[in-house]
Structure formats: C-alpha cells, structure tokens
Design an enzyme around this catalytic site. Structure first.
Site, PDB file in Angstrom:
ATOM      1  N   GLY A  39       0.858  -1.187   0.000  1.00  0.00           N
ATOM      2  CA  GLY A  39       0.000   0.000   0.000  1.00  0.00           C
ATOM      3  C   GLY A  39       0.889   1.231   0.000  1.00  0.00           C
ATOM      4  N   THR A  40       0.355   2.414  -0.328  1.00  0.00           N
ATOM      5  CA  THR A  40       1.276   3.526  -0.568  1.00  0.00           C
ATOM      6  C   THR A  40       1.076   4.860   0.154  1.00  0.00           C
ATOM      7  OG1 THR A  40       0.263   3.352  -2.712  1.00  0.00           O
ATOM      8  CG2 THR A  40       2.560   2.830  -2.553  1.00  0.00           C
ATOM      9  N   THR A  41       0.392   5.871  -0.391  1.00  0.00           N
ATOM     10  CA  THR A  41       0.418   7.164   0.314  1.00  0.00           C
ATOM     11  C   THR A  41      -0.760   7.333   1.283  1.00  0.00           C
ATOM     12  OG1 THR A  41       1.460   8.134  -1.603  1.00  0.00           O
ATOM     13  CG2 THR A  41       0.602   9.671   0.030  1.00  0.00           C
TER      14      THR A  41
END
Lengths: 225, 265
Positions: free
Chosen positions: B40-42
């Site tokens: 998962g990222t931001t």
C-alpha cells in the site's frame, strides 16, 4: 475414624438449590423485553459503576442478577469467548445460542461438582435482523437453560414482576412505552423507581454494527417523564 | 474461565496467546529474502480546528503491477480514532483487525474506552511484535490519529518498523508518495484550518503524490474510485462521500489545464 453421616443426593441438591435461591432473592430484579427496534433491558440498580447489564458482542447483550463478582466473571468469560470466536471465524459466527449453552454447562458443572453453587441467574439476549429472530436465553443457577419468548424476568420476586409486566407489555411498543412498562413492573404498586435507581440499556437494530447502547440518566428521565 | 492467577486481563493479544493463537505468524527472520506481496502507498493525517483529517489513496502494487485499485488503507480503529497503513497489505490488514479488536475488547471488559494515548501505545506494541516479519520485507508502518476526549483536541502519531512512536504536531504523510505529499501539506498547512480547507489540502497532497509516484493512485473518475478521506471530531469518525471529493479533484485538474494552456507537457 469417624464416619461422615449419610446425606441423600436429593437432600444435597435441595440444599444447594435453596442456598442459591436465597442468595439470588436477596438481590434486586431485572427485566428484558422485546420492543419495536430490538430488546430493552432494565435493572433495578442504584450503583452507577457496578453494572448488571453489558455488551458481549455486536448483537449480543448480557445481564446478571445475584452475586456481582460471580456474574461479572461469567460476563468476562462471554466477552472473551465471543471475541476469540469472531477473530478465528467471522463476526457472523458469534451467536447467543452457543454462548448460552456454554454458560449452562459452566453453571451446571459448578452446581453439581462444587461445594457452593453460583448464586446467579443470567440472561443472554441477541437482537436479530427482524423481530422474529430476537432471542432471550435465561440461565438459572443450576444450569437450566430456558429459551424465553418476548420477555424475561430475573431475580427475586420474579413471578409477581412477570405478572405485572405481561399485563402491559406488547412487542410492538416503542422504546418509551417499553421502558415505562419495565420500570413500573419492577417497582410494583407501592413505590416508584427513578432514573438513578435503574440501569437501562438497549440492543437496537438501528444502532449500526454494535447494537448495544447504554441509556444515561438524562435519557431515562426523559423516557419516564 | 480463567482463575485469578492466570487471567489475561483486558488485553486481546494476551488472551489470544493464552488460548494458543499467535496473532503474528512470522516467528523469526530465517533469511528467505524479501517476499513479493502487495504494498500500500500514500497515507496522511493532519489537524484542523475541530479534530483531524485522515486520507489515503486506494492503490496496492506488486512490483510494477497494480494488484488492487480499491484497497482501503484508512479505516476507523474505533469511534474516535482511525488508523492508516503503508507497507505490505496482508500483515497490515491483520494488524488493523487485531488493533480494532484490542480496542473493542478492552472497552467491553473494562466498561470504558482506552485513552487516545493508550491506543497509540497499543498500536506501537503491535508494530513491534511484527518486527520479525518486517525483517523479511513484510513491514507495516501506520499512522494513528484521533480525537482526544480528555484534552478536547485532535492528535496524531506515526510509527517506525521497530514500534517507535512519534507524536506529530500538525501533519504527517508516509508511504512511497509520502515525500511529495508531506511537501504539499507543509506548504498548505495553517493552524486552526476549517474542515473544508483541511479536506481539500489532504486531497491536494494525494493528488500531487499520485502525479509523481507510480505506486500511488489518484482519483479515478473513469471507474468512480476516489481516495478515502475521513474526519474525526468530538462527534466521532465520519467518512467523506465520493460526491464530496470528486469536485475537489476536478478543480485541481481544471487549475492544471489552465496553467498548461491546453498544451501537453
């Protein structure tokens, strides 16, 4: 060596039952009824911190009368049992029926095998997605498990409270009439109970995932006014 | 039932271990190298006048492939707090589940919720318990934010892989697009922002992060997928509807079109 006197099993069980019943009758009673949006539980309880009614899981509530430390221990068992089961399987797999059975086993075992029976009567309530699937399980000190329809009364003087309650209670009632009926049934004709003498909580279908909600004194005052 | 000497107390993790379930499966780093699992990222959080805003994009990637477009990395922990996760998706989801249960379990057993700081502390212990997995590349680093009912204010924390817990004053952004998102927050942040300004700023930070970071997803108007944006105030957790977010992202695009004068760049 002295021989112990022979006591018949009937006598042992009767003595234990009398002992438990006496302990339970000393405490104050509790009622639970179905109403239009779920189940309402009302206890006579002057303490604002030591609760008789509490949340077990999303749709399941717990109520106990008798000796506080004993039913609180059972309550903690229920919360743990439900949370572990919901973690291992799914939240949908936690249901009142199996919990009520486990309680019946514990109370029954204690009643037959221990010196002292538990001086408690407990209720496991589950609010369904429809009124037809609501469930009330009443478990006695000796493990007797009763699946009750619509209303349940626990504790001392249960019979006369149940008589009064069945005169007024209708399952289509809204919260206000349900709470008023319960409080009137608990207090009887000779006295009145106020918000500070009662503990009220609901398992309401409209409450989202966690159906259990405690009503504070101000809300109870408003409902009784 | 537990006796007084083996009672696990109000902790759900202690209870699981007592009944023989280990919630964090990876026992030790056996050196198999990095496992290729979705990431998962931001995600970010910032304070505003009445509480905090939390936001996160929806994309999960596995290497260069988009493995999920609709992942929800920002979720409520309980009524007055939320958790946002960057890192490996599998362990992150498990950690969120254990964390949510831990808070609810305590609340039911003790009859009152844990304090906000206590919740942050609990999460830090879960992150630390995941350290062996983090050593194998399955790291999870969360943001925790919520409304502190005792101090009547929003508060937020971020964590490192060892469980280190750092309270941030105003805002934080983490994940692969955390750099550009932080910069946007830093430039746009004002003390005592209104909720509307704070939500727009959160969207802007995600928008700019998605613009430069391939692993961060922007607003996907084609599929109708928008980032998760939620506010937490004294009224509790409230997620913003897509219909509330869509015009904000539309406005960013309009602004950029005007700057570019319709030309490509």
């Amino acid at each position: 060596m002295s021989q112990p006197f022979y006591v018949s099993p009937e006598q042992v069980m009767k003595d234990r039952a009398d002992y438990a019943r006496k302990g339970i009758a000393r405490g104050r009673a509790l009622v639970a009824v179905q109403y239009s949006d779920g189940i309402v539980l009302v206890a006579e309880n002057t303490s604002n911190t030591l609760r008789k009614i509490s949340e077990i899981y999303d749709r399941i509530g717990f109520a106990g009368v008798g000796k506080y430390n004993e039913f609180d221990q059972l309550r903690r068992f229920g919360v743990r049992n439900a949370d572990v089961k919901g973690y291992q399987y799914s939240r949908d797999d936690v249901e009142a029926r199996s919990l009520a059975n486990e309680y019946a086993q514990i109370l029954g075992q204690t009643f037959t095998h221990e010196m002292k029976p538990l001086e408690v009567e407990i209720l496991v309530a589950e609010v369904g997605f429809t009124q037809e699937s609501d469930q009330l399980f009443h478990i006695m000190y000796d493990g007797t498990l009763v699946d009750e329809q619509g209303m349940s009364v626990l504790g001392g003087d249960a019979e006369s409270i149940a008589d009064r309650l069945s005169d007024t209670w209708r399952k289509e009632d809204d919260l206000r009439s349900a709470v008023r009926g319960c409080v009137a049934a608990l207090s009887g004709p000779d006295r009145t109970l106020g918000a500070s003498d009662t503990e009220v909580a609901v398992l309401a279908r409209s409450n989202g995932r966690r159906c259990f909600r405690r009503l504070d004194d101000a809300e109870v005052v408003a409902l009784l006014a | 039932m537990f006796g007084p000497d083996d009672d696990p107390g109000s902790s759900f993790v202690s209870l699981l271990r007592r009944v023989g379930i280990e919630p964090f499966g990876v026992e030790s780093a056996s050196g198999v190298g990095a496992v290729n699992a979705p990431h998962g990222t931001t995600v970010l959080a910032l304070r505003f006048e009445d509480g905090v805003v939390m936001a996160g994009d929806r994309r999960a990637t596995m290497g260069h492939r988009i493995s999920n477009r609709e992942m929800e990395k920002v979720v409520p922990a309980d009524r007055f707090s939320g958790v946002a996760i960057a890192g490996t998706a599998g362990p992150a989801m498990d950690m969120i589940k254990v964390f949510q249960l831990q808070l609810e379990h305590f609340e039911k057993l003790d009859g009152r919720p844990i304090s906000l700081e206590g919740k942050a502390n609990q999460l830090s212990q879960l992150v630390r318990a995941n350290l062996p997995a983090a050593m194998q590349g399955l790291g999870v680093s969360p943001i925790f934010a919520g409304y502190d009912l005792l101090r009547r204010t929003g508060r937020l924390w971020d964590f490192d892989l060892t469980g280190g817990r750092y309270e941030e004053r105003d805002f934080v952004a983490i994940g692969s697009g955390g750099g550009p998102a932080s910069t946007v927050l830093k430039v746009g942040y004002r003390p005592g922002m209104t909720v509307d300004d704070a939500v727009t700023l959160a969207c802007r930070a995600l928008h700019e992060a998605a613009d430069v970071d391939a692993a961060t997803g922007g607003a996907d108007a084609l599929r109708g997928i928008y980032p998760v944006v939620a506010t937490i105030t004294s009224d509790g957790w409230s997620r913003r509807a897509d219909t509330d977010l869509a015009p904000r992202f539309e406005a960013f695009l309009a602004e950029q079109r005007a700057i570019l004068g319709g030309g490509a760049s």
